[in-house]
Design a protein around this motif. Sequence first.
Motif, PDB file in Angstrom:
ATOM      1  N   ALA A  41      11.724  -2.907  -8.520  1.00 38.76           N
ATOM      2  CA  ALA A  41      12.633  -2.454  -7.452  1.00 38.76           C
ATOM      3  C   ALA A  41      14.006  -2.214  -8.059  1.00 38.76           C
ATOM      4  N   LEU A  42      14.555  -1.042  -7.794  1.00 39.27           N
ATOM      5  CA  LEU A  42      15.835  -0.644  -8.377  1.00 39.27           C
ATOM      6  C   LEU A  42      16.743  -0.051  -7.311  1.00 39.27           C
ATOM      7  N   SER A  43      18.024  -0.146  -7.548  1.00 39.73           N
ATOM      8  CA  SER A  43      18.957   0.644  -6.752  1.00 39.73           C
ATOM      9  C   SER A  43      18.750   2.104  -7.133  1.00 39.73           C
ATOM     10  N   ALA A  44      18.786   2.991  -6.162  1.00 36.72           N
ATOM     11  CA  ALA A  44      18.631   4.421  -6.445  1.00 36.72           C
ATOM     12  C   ALA A  44      19.987   5.109  -6.605  1.00 36.72           C
ATOM     13  N   VAL A  45      21.026   4.315  -6.723  1.00 40.66           N
ATOM     14  CA  VAL A  45      22.374   4.870  -6.852  1.00 40.66           C
ATOM     15  C   VAL A  45      22.716   4.966  -8.337  1.00 40.66           C
ATOM     16  N   ALA A 102      17.399   2.642  -2.269  1.00 43.23           N
ATOM     17  CA  ALA A 102      16.709   1.868  -3.302  1.00 43.23           C
ATOM     18  C   ALA A 102      15.324   2.469  -3.487  1.00 43.23           C
ATOM     19  N   VAL A 103      14.661   2.019  -4.536  1.00 45.07           N
ATOM     20  CA  VAL A 103      13.347   2.574  -4.839  1.00 45.07           C
ATOM     21  C   VAL A 103      12.467   1.477  -5.433  1.00 45.07           C
ATOM     22  N   ILE A 104      11.190   1.524  -5.071  1.00 48.65           N
ATOM     23  CA  ILE A 104      10.184   0.669  -5.699  1.00 48.65           C
ATOM     24  C   ILE A 104       9.219   1.584  -6.427  1.00 48.65           C
ATOM     25  N   LEU A 105       8.850   1.134  -7.601  1.00 47.73           N
ATOM     26  CA  LEU A 105       7.968   1.910  -8.455  1.00 47.73           C
ATOM     27  C   LEU A 105       6.829   1.000  -8.898  1.00 47.73           C
ATOM     28  N   GLY A 164       0.797  -1.223   0.000  1.00 50.69           N
ATOM     29  CA  GLY A 164       0.000   0.000   0.000  1.00 50.69           C
ATOM     30  C   GLY A 164       0.830   1.274   0.000  1.00 50.69           C
ATOM     31  N   ASP A 165       2.123   1.162   0.345  1.00 49.67           N
ATOM     32  CA  ASP A 165       2.990   2.347   0.350  1.00 49.67           C
ATOM     33  C   ASP A 165       3.496   2.712  -1.042  1.00 49.67           C
ATOM     34  N   VAL A 166       3.269   1.835  -2.008  1.00 46.89           N
ATOM     35  CA  VAL A 166       3.771   2.087  -3.366  1.00 46.89           C
ATOM     36  C   VAL A 166       2.570   2.369  -4.263  1.00 46.89           C
TER      37      VAL A 166
END
Length: 144
Positions: free
Chosen positions: A84-88, A72-75, A55-57
Amino acid sequence: MDSQSAPSPQRRQFLYIILGGTAALFAGLAAWPVWRYLLPGRKADAEARVPVPRGDVSPGKAYFFNFRGQPAVILQPAPGKFVALSAVCTHLGCIVQWLPDQKEFQCPCHGGRFNPEGQVLGGPPPKPLALLPLTLEGDQLLVG
Ligand code: FES
């Protein structure tokens, strides 16, 4: 008898034990942080999956979180589809930002651009953002 005579052997031995014990205690306290720093990270922590409530995404929004010490990030680029990706950034390691209107990630350092799947759209990054393993279990997205 002289009142300033040397301490008795038992008293001297007791003082040596107390001083030696105190010195050993302080040496141990000083060495502990160095020892912990030199030890490799616990394997369980390095392999732990990170739960993120589904629910947070929200669709079209990015959810940034910490994955094993790295940003990191989930989209959710399309309803029910999660990435899900590294945000770096793969150029020099800055943290990318999500631009929902453009539907792309942008790196604030040198203008690198990535699509929602992490592929390079432009700028200096030499390769895509790292894709992280993602599974859905109930209401939890598990990364790792
Ligand atoms: S660090 Fe991201 S474009 Fe240079």
